[in-house]
Design an enzyme around this catalytic site. Structure first.
Site, PDB file in Angstrom:
ATOM      1  N   GLU A   1       6.407  -8.384  -1.328  1.00  0.00           N
ATOM      2  CA  GLU A   1       7.211  -7.498  -0.604  1.00  0.00           C
ATOM      3  C   GLU A   1       6.607  -7.338   0.859  1.00  0.00           C
ATOM      4  O   GLU A   1       7.200  -7.173   2.015  1.00  0.00           O
ATOM      5  CB  GLU A   1       7.890  -6.561  -1.303  1.00  0.00           C
ATOM      6  CG  GLU A   1       8.859  -5.404  -0.526  1.00  0.00           C
ATOM      7  CD  GLU A   1       8.374  -4.515   0.359  1.00  0.00           C
ATOM      8  OE1 GLU A   1       9.419  -3.789   1.009  1.00  0.00           O
ATOM      9  OE2 GLU A   1       7.011  -4.226   0.196  1.00  0.00           O
TER      10      GLU A   1
ATOM     11  N   ASP B   1      12.132   1.772  -4.096  1.00  0.00           N
ATOM     12  CA  ASP B   1      10.839   1.889  -3.543  1.00  0.00           C
ATOM     13  C   ASP B   1      10.491   3.191  -2.899  1.00  0.00           C
ATOM     14  O   ASP B   1      11.418   4.055  -3.029  1.00  0.00           O
ATOM     15  CB  ASP B   1      11.076   0.827  -2.085  1.00  0.00           C
ATOM     16  CG  ASP B   1       9.743   0.193  -1.606  1.00  0.00           C
ATOM     17  OD1 ASP B   1       8.690   0.800  -1.840  1.00  0.00           O
ATOM     18  OD2 ASP B   1       9.831  -0.827  -1.216  1.00  0.00           O
TER      19      ASP B   1
ATOM     20  N   HIS C   1       1.266   4.282   2.616  1.00  0.00           N
ATOM     21  CA  HIS C   1       0.411   3.067   3.196  1.00  0.00           C
ATOM     22  C   HIS C   1      -1.041   3.813   3.536  1.00  0.00           C
ATOM     23  O   HIS C   1      -1.753   3.310   4.560  1.00  0.00           O
ATOM     24  CB  HIS C   1       0.876   2.241   4.461  1.00  0.00           C
ATOM     25  CG  HIS C   1       1.876   1.131   4.005  1.00  0.00           C
ATOM     26  ND1 HIS C   1       2.022   0.139   4.683  1.00  0.00           N
ATOM     27  CD2 HIS C   1       2.755   1.210   2.683  1.00  0.00           C
ATOM     28  CE1 HIS C   1       3.050  -0.540   3.941  1.00  0.00           C
ATOM     29  NE2 HIS C   1       3.240  -0.011   2.783  1.00  0.00           N
TER      30      HIS C   1
HETATM   31 CO    CO Z   1       4.854  -0.430   1.522  1.00  0.00          CO
HETATM   32 ZN    ZN Z   2       7.221  -0.716  -0.825  1.00  0.00          ZN
END
Ligand code: CO
Ligand code: ZN
Length: 329
Positions: free
Chosen positions: A193, A216, A302
């Site tokens: 992804e 997500d 992230h």
């Molecule tokens: Co991501």
């Molecule tokens: Zn993700």
């Protein structure tokens, strides 16, 4: 919910394109609750729970962002390419771990001006004496991920792999609690992804669903001076309205709203200005698939310390169960 399972899933090493070990962990968990389970050619794990009515594809991505070695220099330091989105600022001084267990620390070249810092000024230090010693430990093409172990911290959970092991976890917990599904369900744990929804693209084609629902992380817009957005930690399950990859279908948004209202589950909306998720690929499959997303508001996405609220995870699981047990009319 099974926090130990979440920890185990977050501790797995699964950069995009290298999802085998996390796929095995998930397969073992879902197998007793589904009719069939298979891996496809791109590494997706597709689990089918037979049910009445229309076909719904659920998707959560197994892969995580990471670094790939591109060069080993004379002194034994490694240069790297990124797999998925990284901000160089949050990379500096972080620990990374290779599948072998070897650790590397991210360092930066000496700079005359801090403002010159960029991805190509960074290197990974595995502590090797020189090139020859480094090459005994790693080779060009090897991949590594943030090394921080998962941790429960008060009312929150922290791990660099929350994106998107938490989506996979919500799907697994919902599958285990499911009593009377209103759909023929395909639980797809997708690959790749983070590099462009690649696993969801191929699996949606083969599953050929009537509806798509993915899971997500999304931005938690409650940290200092962050741009105002509707989703926040502790705000409940987040129903996506749009991101860069899709405009969620009104039918799915309405279905999720109704289910949350009926079951009195705390919910909020979310709009992500950057980034997308698996439903972005699912909804443009074949002739088009009405799709939506259940998101989890997450701080520090992230980075090596993605953080979410345990109560929001619980709300996402509850909303998922309700949404799968209620037909769409
Ligand atoms: Co991501
Ligand atoms: Zn993700």
């Amino acid at each position: 919910m099974n926090i130990e399972l979440l920890k185990k899933m977050c501790a797995a090493n699964g950069v995009s394109g290298h999802e085998q070990s996390i796929s095995k962990i998930i397969e073992k968990e879902v197998k007793p609750f589904v009719d069939s389970c298979r891996n496809d050619a791109l590494g997706n794990l597709i689990a089918h729970r037979k049910g009445p009515g229309k076909k719904m594809m659920l998707a959560g991505h197994m892969d995580q962002i990471g670094l790939m070695i591109t060069h080993i220099d004379k002194e034994g330091f490694l240069r790297f390419a990124t797999i998925g989105g990284f901000n160089h600022v949050v990379l500096l001084a972080q620990r990374f771990v290779f599948p072998s267990g070897l650790l590397g620390v991210v360092g930066c070249e000496r700079l005359d001006n801090q403002k010159d810092m960029a991805l190509d000024k960074l290197y990974i230090d595995i502590g090797a004496e020189n090139e020859e010693e480094a090459k005994k430990l790693v080779k060009v093409g090897d991949v590594c991920v943030y090394a921080n172990p998962p941790a429960e911290n008060g009312a929150t959970f922290i791990s660099p792999a929350l994106d998107d092991r938490i989506g996979c976890f919500i799907m697994i917990e919902a599958l285990k609690r499911l009593k009377k599904p209103a759909f023929d369900l395909y639980f797809v744990f997708t690959s790749q992804e983070e590099v462009g929804l690649r696993g969801a693209t191929t699996s949606a084609y083969s599953v050929d669903p009537d509806y798509g629902l993915s899971f997500d992380v999304t931005i938690s817009a409650d940290t200092p001076k962050i741009r105002p957005l509707p989703s926040k930690m502790y705000g409940g399950a987040a129903i996506k309205l749009k991101d860069r990859s899709l405009l969620c279908h009104p039918k799915i948004i309405e279905h999720l709203e109704k289910c949350a209202e009926k079951a009195k589950i705390k919910y909020q909306y979310e709009i992500l200005e950057m980034g997308g998720t698996d439903s972005g690929a699912i909804h443009v499959t074949r002739g088009g698939v009405p799709s939506g997303v259940i998101s989890l508001a997450t701080r520090h996405i992230h980075t090596s310390n993605e953080m979410c609220a345990l109560s929001d995870i619980e709300d996402c699981i509850a909303l998922t169960v309700k949404a799968l047990e209620t037909a769409i009319d």
